[in-house]
Design a protein around this motif. Structure first.
Motif, PDB file in Angstrom:
ATOM      1  N   GLU A  32      29.995 -10.921 -22.010  1.00 56.66           N
ATOM      2  CA  GLU A  32      29.452 -12.263 -22.086  1.00 56.66           C
ATOM      3  C   GLU A  32      28.208 -12.287 -22.973  1.00 56.66           C
ATOM      4  O   GLU A  32      27.524 -11.277 -23.159  1.00 56.66           O
ATOM      5  N   ARG A  33      27.926 -13.470 -23.494  1.00 53.76           N
ATOM      6  CA  ARG A  33      26.718 -13.643 -24.285  1.00 53.76           C
ATOM      7  C   ARG A  33      25.506 -13.476 -23.383  1.00 53.76           C
ATOM      8  O   ARG A  33      25.470 -14.029 -22.275  1.00 53.76           O
ATOM      9  N   GLU A  34      24.511 -12.717 -23.835  1.00 54.80           N
ATOM     10  CA  GLU A  34      23.345 -12.461 -23.010  1.00 54.80           C
ATOM     11  C   GLU A  34      22.056 -12.789 -23.754  1.00 54.80           C
ATOM     12  O   GLU A  34      21.966 -12.621 -24.972  1.00 54.80           O
ATOM     13  N   PHE A  35      21.092 -13.229 -22.986  1.00 56.43           N
ATOM     14  CA  PHE A  35      19.772 -13.556 -23.518  1.00 56.43           C
ATOM     15  C   PHE A  35      19.068 -12.276 -23.947  1.00 56.43           C
ATOM     16  O   PHE A  35      19.085 -11.267 -23.232  1.00 56.43           O
ATOM     17  N   VAL A  36      18.405 -12.332 -25.099  1.00 48.96           N
ATOM     18  CA  VAL A  36      17.630 -11.194 -25.593  1.00 48.96           C
ATOM     19  C   VAL A  36      16.136 -11.508 -25.552  1.00 48.96           C
ATOM     20  O   VAL A  36      15.349 -10.739 -25.007  1.00 48.96           O
ATOM     21  N   SER A  37      15.755 -12.647 -26.120  1.00 50.87           N
ATOM     22  CA  SER A  37      14.337 -12.970 -26.219  1.00 50.87           C
ATOM     23  C   SER A  37      14.173 -14.455 -26.476  1.00 50.87           C
ATOM     24  O   SER A  37      15.067 -15.116 -27.009  1.00 50.87           O
ATOM     25  N   GLY A  38      13.021 -14.986 -26.084  1.00 48.99           N
ATOM     26  CA  GLY A  38      12.713 -16.388 -26.334  1.00 48.99           C
ATOM     27  C   GLY A  38      11.242 -16.554 -26.675  1.00 48.99           C
ATOM     28  O   GLY A  38      10.404 -15.710 -26.329  1.00 48.99           O
ATOM     29  N   ILE A  39      10.938 -17.652 -27.358  1.00 42.11           N
ATOM     30  CA  ILE A  39       9.561 -17.925 -27.769  1.00 42.11           C
ATOM     31  C   ILE A  39       9.291 -19.414 -27.631  1.00 42.11           C
ATOM     32  O   ILE A  39      10.139 -20.252 -27.948  1.00 42.11           O
ATOM     33  N   SER A  40       8.113 -19.730 -27.143  1.00 41.91           N
ATOM     34  CA  SER A  40       7.746 -21.130 -26.945  1.00 41.91           C
ATOM     35  C   SER A  40       7.429 -21.798 -28.274  1.00 41.91           C
ATOM     36  O   SER A  40       7.361 -21.165 -29.324  1.00 41.91           O
ATOM     37  N   ARG A  41       7.212 -23.103 -28.204  1.00 37.52           N
ATOM     38  CA  ARG A  41       7.029 -23.901 -29.422  1.00 37.52           C
ATOM     39  C   ARG A  41       5.834 -23.454 -30.263  1.00 37.52           C
ATOM     40  O   ARG A  41       5.887 -23.466 -31.485  1.00 37.52           O
ATOM     41  N   THR A  42       4.754 -23.060 -29.601  1.00 38.26           N
ATOM     42  CA  THR A  42       3.541 -22.663 -30.327  1.00 38.26           C
ATOM     43  C   THR A  42       3.354 -21.155 -30.382  1.00 38.26           C
ATOM     44  O   THR A  42       2.291 -20.681 -30.794  1.00 38.26           O
ATOM     45  N   SER A  43       4.358 -20.399 -29.954  1.00 37.09           N
ATOM     46  CA  SER A  43       4.307 -18.934 -29.903  1.00 37.09           C
ATOM     47  C   SER A  43       3.402 -18.403 -28.796  1.00 37.09           C
ATOM     48  O   SER A  43       3.163 -17.206 -28.728  1.00 37.09           O
ATOM     49  N   LYS A  44       2.935 -19.275 -27.934  1.00 35.92           N
ATOM     50  CA  LYS A  44       2.025 -18.835 -26.875  1.00 35.92           C
ATOM     51  C   LYS A  44       2.746 -17.946 -25.865  1.00 35.92           C
ATOM     52  O   LYS A  44       2.173 -17.009 -25.328  1.00 35.92           O
ATOM     53  N   TYR A  45       4.006 -18.255 -25.627  1.00 39.50           N
ATOM     54  CA  TYR A  45       4.768 -17.503 -24.641  1.00 39.50           C
ATOM     55  C   TYR A  45       5.980 -16.865 -25.294  1.00 39.50           C
ATOM     56  O   TYR A  45       6.665 -17.468 -26.111  1.00 39.50           O
ATOM     57  N   THR A  46       6.235 -15.618 -24.887  1.00 38.75           N
ATOM     58  CA  THR A  46       7.447 -14.925 -25.280  1.00 38.75           C
ATOM     59  C   THR A  46       8.059 -14.272 -24.053  1.00 38.75           C
ATOM     60  O   THR A  46       7.366 -14.018 -23.053  1.00 38.75           O
ATOM     61  N   TYR A  47       9.355 -14.012 -24.136  1.00 41.20           N
ATOM     62  CA  TYR A  47      10.060 -13.440 -22.995  1.00 41.20           C
ATOM     63  C   TYR A  47      11.171 -12.545 -23.527  1.00 41.20           C
ATOM     64  O   TYR A  47      11.812 -12.878 -24.532  1.00 41.20           O
ATOM     65  N   TYR A  48      11.380 -11.413 -22.853  1.00 38.45           N
ATOM     66  CA  TYR A  48      12.376 -10.433 -23.298  1.00 38.45           C
ATOM     67  C   TYR A  48      13.222  -9.963 -22.118  1.00 38.45           C
ATOM     68  O   TYR A  48      12.725  -9.855 -20.995  1.00 38.45           O
ATOM     69  N   ARG A  49      14.475  -9.630 -22.400  1.00 35.35           N
ATOM     70  CA  ARG A  49      15.236  -8.951 -21.375  1.00 35.35           C
ATOM     71  C   ARG A  49      14.666  -7.554 -21.234  1.00 35.35           C
ATOM     72  O   ARG A  49      14.115  -6.974 -22.177  1.00 35.35           O
ATOM     73  N   ASP A  50      14.828  -6.976 -20.052  1.00 35.59           N
ATOM     74  CA  ASP A  50      14.180  -5.707 -19.759  1.00 35.59           C
ATOM     75  C   ASP A  50      14.574  -4.596 -20.728  1.00 35.59           C
ATOM     76  O   ASP A  50      13.748  -3.769 -21.117  1.00 35.59           O
TER      77      ASP A  50
END
Length: 124
Positions: free
Chosen positions: A44-62
């Motif tokens: 299945e398709r899996e999330f890798v990383s995301g970034i907020s509109r202003t780059s203030k927040y980022t998120y990664y899979r472990d």
């Protein structure tokens, strides 16, 4: 909706690096949360990383923390994924996606615009 085009994929040996780019057009890029997903054959398709509109927040899979870095340039309407110390298990088609949600989410259905994908192959 914004249109997205990925580039930068390719074949690399384990331990190597690649930088993916995703260019956006047709919309206000800074209005979108941006994400990178991947899909390996038979999975299945899996999330890798995301970034907020202003780059203030980022998120990664472990599994990619400490190896991948997401960034964006709102002036250039582009989001990047720098991938270092690549492993064979990172092999997949990588997609960028845009979301109008209020916060970063890992759910593919929260993203309403998708690129066509770029292949990343890591050899052992």
């Amino acid at each position: 909706q914004v249109q997205l085009v990925e580039s930068g994929g390719g074949l690399v040996q384990a331990g190597g690096s690649l930088r993916l780019s995703c260019s956006a057009s047709g919309g206000s890029f800074s209005d979108y949360i941006m994400g990178w997903f991947r899909q390996a054959p038979g999975k299945e398709r899996e999330f890798v990383s995301g970034i907020s509109r202003t780059s203030k927040y980022t998120y990664y899979r472990d599994s990619v923390k400490g190896r991948f870095t997401i960034s964006r340039d709102n002036a250039e309407n582009t989001v990047y994924l720098q991938m270092n110390n690549l492993k064979p298990e990172d092999t997949a088609v990588y997609y960028c996606a845009a979301s109008q949600r209020d916060m970063i989410t890992t759910t593919p259905t929260a993203f309403n615009s998708w690129g066509q994908g770029t292949q990343v192959t890591v050899s052992s």
